[in-house]
Write an enzyme that holds these catalytic residues in place. Structure first.
Site, mmCIF file in Angstrom:
data_model
loop_
_atom_site.group_PDB
_atom_site.id
_atom_site.type_symbol
_atom_site.label_atom_id
_atom_site.label_comp_id
_atom_site.label_asym_id
_atom_site.label_seq_id
_atom_site.Cartn_x
_atom_site.Cartn_y
_atom_site.Cartn_z
ATOM 1 C CG PHE A 137 -0.374 -3.521 3.787
ATOM 2 C CD1 PHE A 137 -0.465 -2.633 4.848
ATOM 3 C CD2 PHE A 137 -1.514 -3.745 3.014
ATOM 4 C CE1 PHE A 137 -1.659 -1.977 5.136
ATOM 5 C CE2 PHE A 137 -2.707 -3.096 3.304
ATOM 6 C CZ PHE A 137 -2.777 -2.203 4.361
ATOM 7 C CG ASP A 222 -1.784 -10.507 0.809
ATOM 8 O OD1 ASP A 222 -2.398 -10.292 -0.252
ATOM 9 O OD2 ASP A 222 -1.812 -9.730 1.785
ATOM 10 C CE LYS A 251 -4.728 -2.896 -3.028
ATOM 11 N NZ LYS A 251 -4.038 -3.443 -1.879
HETATM 12 C C1 LIG Z 1 -4.308 -3.667 -0.467
HETATM 13 C C2 LIG Z 1 -3.759 -4.881 0.175
HETATM 14 C C3 LIG Z 1 -4.453 -5.548 1.205
HETATM 15 C C4 LIG Z 1 -5.707 -4.988 1.809
HETATM 16 O O1 LIG Z 1 -6.763 -4.956 0.921
HETATM 17 P P1 LIG Z 1 -8.079 -4.100 1.283
HETATM 18 O O2 LIG Z 1 -9.003 -4.389 0.140
HETATM 19 O O3 LIG Z 1 -7.655 -2.672 1.363
HETATM 20 O O4 LIG Z 1 -8.586 -4.605 2.573
HETATM 21 C C5 LIG Z 1 -3.926 -6.725 1.686
HETATM 22 N N1 LIG Z 1 -2.786 -7.231 1.211
HETATM 23 C C6 LIG Z 1 -2.091 -6.629 0.228
HETATM 24 C C7 LIG Z 1 -0.838 -7.245 -0.272
HETATM 25 C C8 LIG Z 1 -2.545 -5.427 -0.312
HETATM 26 O O5 LIG Z 1 -1.847 -4.811 -1.257
#
Ligand SMILES: *Cc1c(COP(=O)(O)O)cnc(C)c1O
Length: 404
Positions: A137, A222, A251
């Protein structure tokens, strides 16, 4: 104050239904606790999906935001502000020495920055493809939902941007065979979050680093969910004894104040030059004041060590449930990023925990995801475990639940 029903009705009438209707409206938070509109208290073991890593309304964060809000909120990146390079320094010193940061506002935007960085870096050699993992994700913008290796987030949004290729997570051969002369980078989560709290194996991460070096492509991580202490190190890739070329953060970085970052190591720190990338709100004095308070709090309160201790303790409490219930398969994760893996849909168990006073999240259908604040103590872990035991007993008794 409005009742839950009044708030729900306002949502129904005026807010797009991109989220499943919520069963709670929350009005206050302190540490690991939140209170709903009816005055009921919950232990928050989701922490805004790994955003409130230092807990709700941490005094240090509140003080920093209040002070900066009264002094200077935003000036644009046409002018310098002191907080932005101070936060960049704090992040770089704890990760990729000799590197540099770019600030933005969200995880998707941080990953978008990684993708643009990789494309610009590869553009001289005709390399533009980014290999991402199935079940990953990376966000909801067009590029990041394409990077996300799950068809369900892409359905209805075609044509998707070009240049993304998928490989299997924890399968080095699969990544190797996805590499071509057009590959610029591999993008991976060190612990897949939305995909179901699935840690990368040591062999996979070390292998990826070696493979990227061999093929001269970038390794991008990420860290939007797993970063900022969540797994017991500042960044989850630090468990593997390797360094990525760049990684993304968001986050927990601003403790609820929107803030994202691209952190690039020395190899790619100067790829972006004036005109290549920008963000109006990226790195405002206010956002970076929150970021600095988060970094200082994690350090001063010894939270990395606490994550390892509390993670072990909470995990062993959950492990005790595995032999008790046929419908629990296992516990997995890292630090305080923990998944309870079921053999059946997890939503009803999530609701049962909520009824008993604990917030967690069903993920990837069959997994309960726990992401508590990093400063929880033994007492809170015990209380959470006791609520979860009660919820499991009641879930086990529920008639008509499809359990194996
Ligand atoms: C939450 C998340 C995102 C997206 O972040 P947003 O602030 O909602 O755009 C991307 N990568 C990972 C691993 C995430 O958990």
């Amino acid at each position: 104050m409005s009742t839950r029903e009044e708030i729900q009705n306002l949502y129904q009438q005026y807010v797009m239904t991109t989220y499943a209707s919520a069963s709670l409206a929350l009005v206050r938070g302190k540490g690991a606790y939140v209170w709903d509109s009816e005055g009921k208290r919950y232990l928050d073991f989701l922490a805004g999906i790994s955003v409130m890593n230092v807990g709700h309304c941490h005094p240090k964060v509140v003080k920093a935001l209040r002070k900066q809000a009264g002094q200077l909120i935003h000036v644009s990146n046409l002018y310098h502000n002191e907080n932005q390079p101070r936060l960049a320094q704090a992040l770089v010193e704890r990760s990729l020495k000799g590197g540099k940061c770019f600030f933005c506002n969200s995880g998707a935007e941080a990953n978008e920055g990684l993708i643009k960085l990789a494309r610009l870096w590869g553009s001289g050699q005709g390399r533009f493809e980014v290999i991402t993992m199935r079940n990953s994700f990376h966000g909801r913008t067009l590029a990041t939902l394409t990077a996300t290796g799950q068809e369900k987030v892409q359905k209805g949004f075609h044509p998707l941007p070009e240049g993304f290729v998928y490989a299997d997570f924890n399968n080095l051969d699969s990544v190797r065979s996805a590499i071509s002369g057009k590959t610029a980078a591999v993008l991976v989560e060190a612990v897949q979050g939305e995909g179901g709290i699935m840690p990368a194996t040591d062999e996979f991460m070390k292998g990826l680093r070696a493979l990227c070096d061999e093929k001269n492509i970038l390794l991008l991580v990420d860290e939007v969910q797993a970063g900022m202490g969540r797994t017991g190190t500042w960044f989850a890739w630090q468990h593997y004894g390797i360094e990525p070329d760049a990684f993304s953060l968001a986050k927990a970085l601003g403790s609820g104040y929107p803030l994202g970052a691209v952190v690039a190591g020395p190899k790619v720190a100067d790829v972006f030059q004036p005109g290549h990338h920008a963000s109006t709100f990226g790195g405002t004095p206010l956002a970076c004041a929150a970021g600095l308070a988060v970094v200082e709090t994690i350090e001063e309160e010894g939270l990395l060590e606490n994550v390892r201790k509390m993670g072990d303790m909470f995990r062993s409490e959950l492990e005790k449930l595995v032999p008790k219930y046929k419908w629990i398969q296992c516990v997995r994760g890292r630090g305080l990023m923990i998944g309870l893996v079921l053999n059946c849909p997890a939503k009803d168990l999530q609701m049962s925990m909520q009824e008993q006073g604990l917030l967690a999240l069903a993920t990837a259908n069959t997994i309960i995801r726990f992401l508590p604040p990093l400063n929880i103590d033994e007492k809170i872990v015990k209380r959470a475990a006791s609520i979860i035991r009660k919820a499991c007993r009641s879930f086990d008794k529920q008639a008509g639940v499809n359990k194996q």
